[in-house]
Design an enzyme around this catalytic site. Sequence first.
Site, PDB file in Angstrom:
ATOM      1  N   ASN A   1       0.838  -1.194   0.000  1.00 62.21           N
ATOM      2  CA  ASN A   1       0.000   0.000   0.000  1.00 62.21           C
ATOM      3  C   ASN A   1       0.876   1.248   0.000  1.00 62.21           C
ATOM      4  O   ASN A   1       2.076   1.179   0.297  1.00 62.21           O
ATOM      5  CB  ASN A   1      -0.887   0.007   1.255  1.00 62.21           C
ATOM      6  CG  ASN A   1      -2.159  -0.782   1.065  1.00 62.21           C
ATOM      7  OD1 ASN A   1      -2.765  -0.772  -0.004  1.00 62.21           O
ATOM      8  ND2 ASN A   1      -2.599  -1.461   2.123  1.00 62.21           N
TER       9      ASN A   1
ATOM     10  N   CYS B   1      -4.723  -6.852  -4.210  1.00 66.78           N
ATOM     11  CA  CYS B   1      -5.153  -5.633  -4.907  1.00 66.78           C
ATOM     12  C   CYS B   1      -5.643  -6.052  -6.293  1.00 66.78           C
ATOM     13  O   CYS B   1      -4.857  -6.535  -7.117  1.00 66.78           O
ATOM     14  CB  CYS B   1      -3.970  -4.678  -5.016  1.00 66.78           C
ATOM     15  SG  CYS B   1      -4.369  -3.198  -5.947  1.00 66.78           S
TER      16      CYS B   1
ATOM     17  N   CYS C   1     -11.291   0.787  -6.796  1.00 67.19           N
ATOM     18  CA  CYS C   1     -10.677  -0.314  -6.044  1.00 67.19           C
ATOM     19  C   CYS C   1     -11.225  -1.630  -6.601  1.00 67.19           C
ATOM     20  O   CYS C   1     -12.446  -1.855  -6.580  1.00 67.19           O
ATOM     21  CB  CYS C   1     -11.025  -0.159  -4.564  1.00 67.19           C
ATOM     22  SG  CYS C   1     -10.419  -1.525  -3.558  1.00 67.19           S
TER      23      CYS C   1
HETATM   24  N1  LIG Z   1      -5.764  -1.103   0.187  1.00 65.18           N
HETATM   25  C1  LIG Z   1      -6.164  -2.470   0.154  1.00 65.18           C
HETATM   26  C2  LIG Z   1      -5.492  -3.322  -0.860  1.00 65.18           C
HETATM   27  C3  LIG Z   1      -5.549  -2.727  -2.242  1.00 65.18           C
HETATM   28  C4  LIG Z   1      -6.935  -2.786  -2.870  1.00 65.18           C
HETATM   29  C5  LIG Z   1      -6.910  -2.286  -4.260  1.00 65.18           C
HETATM   30  N2  LIG Z   1      -6.582  -1.007  -4.612  1.00 65.18           N
HETATM   31  C6  LIG Z   1      -7.729  -3.052  -5.240  1.00 65.18           C
HETATM   32  O1  LIG Z   1      -7.794  -2.643  -6.402  1.00 65.18           O
HETATM   33  O2  LIG Z   1      -8.245  -4.114  -4.906  1.00 65.18           O
HETATM   34  C7  LIG Z   1      -5.996  -3.129   1.524  1.00 65.18           C
HETATM   35  O3  LIG Z   1      -4.942  -2.961   2.167  1.00 65.18           O
HETATM   36  O4  LIG Z   1      -6.889  -3.864   1.930  1.00 65.18           O
END
Ligand SMILES: N[C@@H](CCC[C@H](N)C(=O)O)C(=O)O
Length: 259
Positions: A65, A74, A198
Amino acid sequence: MTYTFYKYQGTGNDFILIDNRQLEFCKNNTKTIKLLCNRRFGIGADGLILLEQHDTLDFKMVYYNADGNESSMCGNGGRCIVAFAHFLGIINNSTQFMAVDGEHKALIEDDIIKLKMQNVPEVSLFDTHVFLNTGSPHHVQMETNLAHLNVKKIGSQIRHGEPYNALGANVNFVTKNNESNFSVRTYERGVEDETLSCGTGVTAVAIAMHAIGETEKNLITLETEGGKLQVSFENNNSEYQNIWLIGSANYVFKGEIVC
Ligand SMILES: N[C@@H](CCC[C@H](N)C(=O)O)C(=O)O
């Protein structure tokens, strides 16, 4: 050491990608990764991803992150690393790679990357929200006034509050446009801000909307601040299977860093 980095984005969720097949990158240096992701003092990104070698699959994805910590899956980053592996000539138009939550299959059709996600065996329904893990933990709640919502403030309160506390969760706010189309805004853990999109978040939203009866469709379009994504799935005896996250992933620029 000098490294070439590549900047990619998937519906506005942006990442620094580094080919670390020689295992030379300073991967345990949280401060350096955080600095590289900083939008004022660094390159600027929601996360940093290393492409490494894997014994039996095409490659391994290691995801950090923007706060510099290695994290859970991710989805948009997964789509971007597939585009990157294709650019590096490691794969053709289909691949099987390893990520923190297990093996993923992906297919490439021009700039559209279809990423197969892990099955979701459990969806927890509450009066105000839904919680599920699509590789990363997601809180999903419906909102009527999505455009004017203070996602950073309310998302942060939910992410740090009960029952998530220090471990946290990503927080998705959703509005239904019709049976097969939902708008989503997401507060991301580890970025500690709203991101433009996301991947594991929209996957969670599509499944959550099906689980609470807001849709009976199994191909859902999700409108994010950074563009459209699609999620398809099958529901077998309350387990969600054959889940695909579909959308564009694009190269932005490359450069060099010294660390
Ligand atoms: N920030 C999230 C992991 C990343 C999620 C992401 N950007 C996606 O596209 O799935 C976490 O630490 O849970």
